[in-house]
Design a protein around this motif. Structure first.
Motif, PDB file in Angstrom:
ATOM      1  N   PHE A 190     -14.958 -22.596 -78.643  1.00 50.66           N
ATOM      2  CA  PHE A 190     -15.951 -21.962 -79.484  1.00 50.66           C
ATOM      3  C   PHE A 190     -15.995 -20.514 -79.570  1.00 50.66           C
ATOM      4  CE2 PHE A 190     -20.372 -20.140 -79.004  1.00 50.66           C
ATOM      5  CZ  PHE A 190     -20.741 -20.506 -80.143  1.00 50.66           C
ATOM      6  N   HIS A 191     -16.178 -19.865 -80.849  1.00 53.20           N
ATOM      7  CA  HIS A 191     -16.271 -18.658 -80.952  1.00 53.20           C
ATOM      8  C   HIS A 191     -17.531 -18.061 -81.069  1.00 53.20           C
ATOM      9  CE1 HIS A 191     -11.807 -17.957 -81.226  1.00 53.20           C
ATOM     10  NE2 HIS A 191     -11.755 -19.287 -81.845  1.00 53.20           N
ATOM     11  N   PRO A 192     -17.817 -16.943 -80.453  1.00 52.81           N
ATOM     12  CA  PRO A 192     -19.235 -16.215 -80.290  1.00 52.81           C
ATOM     13  C   PRO A 192     -19.791 -15.869 -81.968  1.00 52.81           C
ATOM     14  CG  PRO A 192     -17.913 -15.512 -78.607  1.00 52.81           C
ATOM     15  CD  PRO A 192     -17.039 -16.263 -79.375  1.00 52.81           C
ATOM     16  N   ASP A 193     -20.942 -15.950 -82.078  1.00 57.16           N
ATOM     17  CA  ASP A 193     -21.351 -15.495 -83.513  1.00 57.16           C
ATOM     18  C   ASP A 193     -21.754 -13.863 -83.430  1.00 57.16           C
ATOM     19  OD1 ASP A 193     -22.633 -15.033 -85.860  1.00 57.16           O
ATOM     20  OD2 ASP A 193     -24.619 -16.377 -85.441  1.00 57.16           O
ATOM     21  N   ILE A 194     -20.373 -13.199 -83.497  1.00 62.63           N
ATOM     22  CA  ILE A 194     -20.745 -11.679 -83.300  1.00 62.63           C
ATOM     23  C   ILE A 194     -21.502 -11.279 -84.591  1.00 62.63           C
ATOM     24  CG2 ILE A 194     -19.437  -9.477 -83.451  1.00 62.63           C
ATOM     25  CD1 ILE A 194     -19.093 -11.272 -80.776  1.00 62.63           C
ATOM     26  N   ASP A 195     -21.331 -11.783 -85.551  1.00 56.97           N
ATOM     27  CA  ASP A 195     -22.059 -11.241 -87.005  1.00 56.97           C
ATOM     28  C   ASP A 195     -23.388 -11.650 -86.832  1.00 56.97           C
ATOM     29  OD1 ASP A 195     -19.816 -10.137 -88.194  1.00 56.97           O
ATOM     30  OD2 ASP A 195     -19.292 -12.226 -89.232  1.00 56.97           O
ATOM     31  N   GLY A 196     -23.721 -12.628 -86.496  1.00 51.93           N
ATOM     32  CA  GLY A 196     -25.162 -12.987 -86.128  1.00 51.93           C
ATOM     33  C   GLY A 196     -25.910 -12.293 -85.041  1.00 51.93           C
ATOM     34  N   MET A 197     -25.091 -11.666 -84.113  1.00 52.55           N
ATOM     35  CA  MET A 197     -25.604 -10.940 -82.968  1.00 52.55           C
ATOM     36  C   MET A 197     -25.724  -9.467 -83.468  1.00 52.55           C
ATOM     37  SD  MET A 197     -25.869 -10.279 -79.602  1.00 52.55           S
ATOM     38  CE  MET A 197     -24.801 -11.311 -78.577  1.00 52.55           C
ATOM     39  N   CYS A 198     -24.923  -9.061 -84.739  1.00 49.13           N
ATOM     40  CA  CYS A 198     -25.110  -7.907 -85.168  1.00 49.13           C
ATOM     41  C   CYS A 198     -26.443  -7.779 -85.784  1.00 49.13           C
ATOM     42  CB  CYS A 198     -23.882  -7.303 -86.037  1.00 49.13           C
ATOM     43  SG  CYS A 198     -22.458  -7.145 -85.311  1.00 49.13           S
ATOM     44  N   ASP A 199     -26.777  -9.076 -86.905  1.00 52.87           N
ATOM     45  CA  ASP A 199     -27.980  -9.045 -87.394  1.00 52.87           C
ATOM     46  C   ASP A 199     -29.075  -9.067 -86.655  1.00 52.87           C
ATOM     47  OD1 ASP A 199     -26.380  -9.178 -89.719  1.00 52.87           O
ATOM     48  OD2 ASP A 199     -26.293 -11.179 -89.919  1.00 52.87           O
ATOM     49  N   ALA A 200     -28.984  -9.877 -85.602  1.00 54.67           N
ATOM     50  CA  ALA A 200     -30.356  -9.833 -84.548  1.00 54.67           C
ATOM     51  C   ALA A 200     -30.660  -8.334 -83.867  1.00 54.67           C
ATOM     52  CB  ALA A 200     -29.846 -10.850 -83.538  1.00 54.67           C
ATOM     53  N   ILE A 201     -29.365  -7.788 -83.655  1.00 53.40           N
ATOM     54  CA  ILE A 201     -29.610  -6.294 -83.035  1.00 53.40           C
ATOM     55  C   ILE A 201     -30.323  -5.377 -84.151  1.00 53.40           C
ATOM     56  CG2 ILE A 201     -28.520  -4.194 -82.343  1.00 53.40           C
ATOM     57  CD1 ILE A 201     -26.445  -6.178 -80.967  1.00 53.40           C
ATOM     58  N   GLY A 202     -29.848  -5.685 -85.253  1.00 51.21           N
ATOM     59  CA  GLY A 202     -30.349  -4.768 -86.533  1.00 51.21           C
ATOM     60  C   GLY A 202     -31.833  -5.025 -86.597  1.00 51.21           C
ATOM     61  N   SER A 203     -32.028  -6.212 -86.542  1.00 46.31           N
ATOM     62  CA  SER A 203     -33.736  -6.599 -86.840  1.00 46.31           C
ATOM     63  C   SER A 203     -34.436  -6.530 -85.545  1.00 46.31           C
ATOM     64  CB  SER A 203     -33.642  -8.206 -87.266  1.00 46.31           C
ATOM     65  OG  SER A 203     -33.280  -9.043 -86.565  1.00 46.31           O
ATOM     66  N   GLY A 204     -33.990  -6.144 -84.530  1.00 44.45           N
ATOM     67  CA  GLY A 204     -34.778  -5.956 -83.293  1.00 44.45           C
ATOM     68  C   GLY A 204     -35.238  -7.301 -82.599  1.00 44.45           C
ATOM     69  N   ASP A 205     -34.530  -8.316 -82.770  1.00 45.91           N
ATOM     70  CA  ASP A 205     -34.796  -9.501 -82.364  1.00 45.91           C
ATOM     71  C   ASP A 205     -34.273  -9.947 -80.999  1.00 45.91           C
ATOM     72  OD1 ASP A 205     -35.167 -12.480 -81.986  1.00 45.91           O
ATOM     73  OD2 ASP A 205     -34.079 -13.059 -84.056  1.00 45.91           O
ATOM     74  N   LEU A 206     -34.863  -9.828 -80.050  1.00 44.44           N
ATOM     75  CA  LEU A 206     -34.120  -9.962 -78.602  1.00 44.44           C
ATOM     76  C   LEU A 206     -33.843 -11.405 -78.411  1.00 44.44           C
ATOM     77  CD1 LEU A 206     -33.518  -8.791 -75.994  1.00 44.44           C
ATOM     78  CD2 LEU A 206     -35.847  -9.267 -75.175  1.00 44.44           C
ATOM     79  N   GLY A 207     -34.919 -12.292 -79.037  1.00 44.62           N
ATOM     80  CA  GLY A 207     -34.814 -13.823 -78.683  1.00 44.62           C
ATOM     81  C   GLY A 207     -33.222 -14.056 -79.443  1.00 44.62           C
ATOM     82  N   GLY A 208     -33.208 -13.557 -80.569  1.00 45.13           N
ATOM     83  CA  GLY A 208     -31.662 -13.962 -81.399  1.00 45.13           C
ATOM     84  C   GLY A 208     -30.573 -13.250 -80.950  1.00 45.13           C
ATOM     85  N   VAL A 209     -30.714 -12.164 -80.121  1.00 50.16           N
ATOM     86  CA  VAL A 209     -29.694 -11.597 -79.273  1.00 50.16           C
ATOM     87  C   VAL A 209     -29.366 -12.551 -78.085  1.00 50.16           C
ATOM     88  CG1 VAL A 209     -28.953  -9.729 -77.752  1.00 50.16           C
ATOM     89  CG2 VAL A 209     -29.967  -9.115 -79.814  1.00 50.16           C
ATOM     90  N   CYS A 210     -30.392 -12.807 -77.567  1.00 45.06           N
ATOM     91  CA  CYS A 210     -29.946 -13.869 -76.350  1.00 45.06           C
ATOM     92  C   CYS A 210     -29.599 -15.200 -76.655  1.00 45.06           C
ATOM     93  CB  CYS A 210     -31.365 -13.720 -75.434  1.00 45.06           C
ATOM     94  SG  CYS A 210     -31.861 -12.471 -74.864  1.00 45.06           S
ATOM     95  N   GLN A 211     -30.018 -15.675 -77.788  1.00 44.62           N
ATOM     96  CA  GLN A 211     -29.436 -16.948 -78.025  1.00 44.62           C
ATOM     97  C   GLN A 211     -28.094 -16.956 -78.620  1.00 44.62           C
ATOM     98  OE1 GLN A 211     -31.416 -18.258 -81.879  1.00 44.62           O
ATOM     99  NE2 GLN A 211     -30.162 -19.739 -82.224  1.00 44.62           N
ATOM    100  N   ARG A 212     -27.523 -15.598 -78.957  1.00 42.04           N
ATOM    101  CA  ARG A 212     -25.957 -15.659 -79.089  1.00 42.04           C
ATOM    102  C   ARG A 212     -25.132 -15.084 -78.015  1.00 42.04           C
ATOM    103  NH1 ARG A 212     -29.379 -14.927 -83.552  1.00 42.04           N
ATOM    104  NH2 ARG A 212     -28.615 -16.303 -85.327  1.00 42.04           N
ATOM    105  N   LEU A 213     -25.752 -14.643 -77.002  1.00 46.17           N
ATOM    106  CA  LEU A 213     -24.805 -14.206 -75.898  1.00 46.17           C
ATOM    107  C   LEU A 213     -23.678 -15.184 -75.585  1.00 46.17           C
ATOM    108  CD1 LEU A 213     -27.645 -13.341 -73.131  1.00 46.17           C
ATOM    109  CD2 LEU A 213     -26.227 -11.652 -74.708  1.00 46.17           C
ATOM    110  N   SER A 214     -22.585 -14.871 -75.854  1.00 44.96           N
ATOM    111  CA  SER A 214     -21.454 -15.735 -75.376  1.00 44.96           C
ATOM    112  C   SER A 214     -20.089 -14.660 -75.160  1.00 44.96           C
ATOM    113  CB  SER A 214     -21.110 -16.370 -76.797  1.00 44.96           C
ATOM    114  OG  SER A 214     -20.049 -17.348 -76.454  1.00 44.96           O
ATOM    115  N   ASN A 215     -19.239 -15.285 -74.218  1.00 47.48           N
ATOM    116  CA  ASN A 215     -18.173 -14.821 -73.729  1.00 47.48           C
ATOM    117  C   ASN A 215     -16.916 -15.971 -73.756  1.00 47.48           C
ATOM    118  OD1 ASN A 215     -15.982 -13.423 -72.318  1.00 47.48           O
ATOM    119  ND2 ASN A 215     -17.476 -12.675 -70.864  1.00 47.48           N
ATOM    120  N   VAL A 216     -15.886 -15.515 -74.437  1.00 43.74           N
ATOM    121  CA  VAL A 216     -14.686 -16.736 -74.576  1.00 43.74           C
ATOM    122  C   VAL A 216     -14.055 -16.542 -73.145  1.00 43.74           C
ATOM    123  CG1 VAL A 216     -14.410 -16.648 -77.042  1.00 43.74           C
ATOM    124  CG2 VAL A 216     -13.238 -15.100 -75.715  1.00 43.74           C
TER     125      VAL A 216
END
Length: 288
Positions: A190-216
């Motif tokens: 499984f590869h983390p959704d790094i682009d989605g994480m960038c988008d969540a940070i950009g929109s100030g969406d803490l829930g979206g950031v936490c949802q995408r926390l991932s470390n291979v």
């Protein structure tokens, strides 16, 4: 005397996408400074020598230390005849996946620049630093960053949404080399959704950031040290939105949207005895 803070980092996302012929791994990571820091002080001496001291006797104070290496590099480059006395107050856990050595090296660039009034830019620091360690360029820039290549290709992101962060290191040390060797022997499922994480940070969406926390790297380290999963469970039971391992481990962090929940989880983890080194913190952007 010059004083510099050297901030620790966590990985909100860590993906490995390949490996170069020279053995370096190609990564895509979201890096974030947290308000846990070492303190370095710099003073000139008239001996022409680098004299490094530290508050912990387990820390090397010779040419094996990145602080020493940076000072030596700059003294040679700029033909500095004076020496420098550096003292390190170490607070960031050692061998923890938090760039503790790299951030001290980054602080040494800034300390030497200020002490000797050196005409060196951030870009030049980063060019010199990557030869010493792949995480040092990020530590020079700081804040919230997308890190690519071997860690030296940096893109600034908006500040991470406000939150509280609990950071805990169990009483084990993990070899980064071993983790990457084990990773190379397996297929990453499984590869983390790094682009989605960038988008969540950009929109100030803490829930979206936490949802995408991932470390291979986490499945590798976790398979050998089950205490990592136990710490994550305790943090989430205490109210963390999500909890995850940073870097190659063994340090775990949890993100909280409420300070009372943070304190409750701190007490839970402290009582467990799992983490001799435990910190309540927040994301920071040092703005160097």
């Amino acid at each position: 005397m010059i004083t510099r803070k050297a901030y620790a980092k966590i990985n909100l996302g860590l993906d490995v996408t390949g490996r170069r012929d020279d053995g370096y791994h190609i990564v895509r990571m979201i890096m974030q400074n947290v308000d846990i820091y070492d303190t370095l002080t710099f003073e000139k001496n008239d001996l022409g020598k680098i004299r490094l001291t530290a508050n912990k006797d387990t820390i090397p104070t010779d040419e094996h230390n990145l602080i020493y290496k940076v000072c030596a590099l700059l003294m040679e480059k700029y033909d500095i005849k004076d020496g420098v006395d550096v003292h390190l107050e170490k607070r960031i856990p050692v061998a923890a996946g938090m760039a503790g050595g790299s951030t001290d090296g980054a602080a040494a660039f800034y300390g030497m620049k200020e002490l000797f009034d050196l005409p060196i830019t951030q870009e030049e620091m980063c060019e010199m630093a990557v030869k010493l360690g792949a995480d040092i360029p990020y530590c020079i820039m700081g804040g919230t960053m997308l890190s690519e290549g071997i860690g030296e290709v940096l893109t600034a992101l908006p500040d991470m949404p406000d939150c509280y962060i609990l950071v805990g290191k169990p009483d084990i040390n993990v070899s980064t080399g071993w983790v990457y060797t084990e990773l190379d022997s397996k297929e990453i499922e499984f590869h983390p959704d790094i682009d989605g994480m960038c988008d969540a940070i950009g929109s100030g969406d803490l829930g979206g950031v936490c949802q995408r926390l991932s470390n291979v790297l986490e499945p590798v380290t976790k398979s050998k040290y089950d205490i990592i999963g136990k710490i994550e469970a305790l943090m989430e039971d205490g109210g963390a939105v999500r909890s995850i391992m940073t870097g190659s481990g063994p340090t775990v962090f949890g993100i909280f949207d409420d300070e009372d929940k943070l304190k409750k989880a701190y007490d839970k983890v402290k009582e467990s005895g799992y983490c001799p080194e435990l910190f309540m913190s927040k994301p920071v952007n040092p703005k160097y």
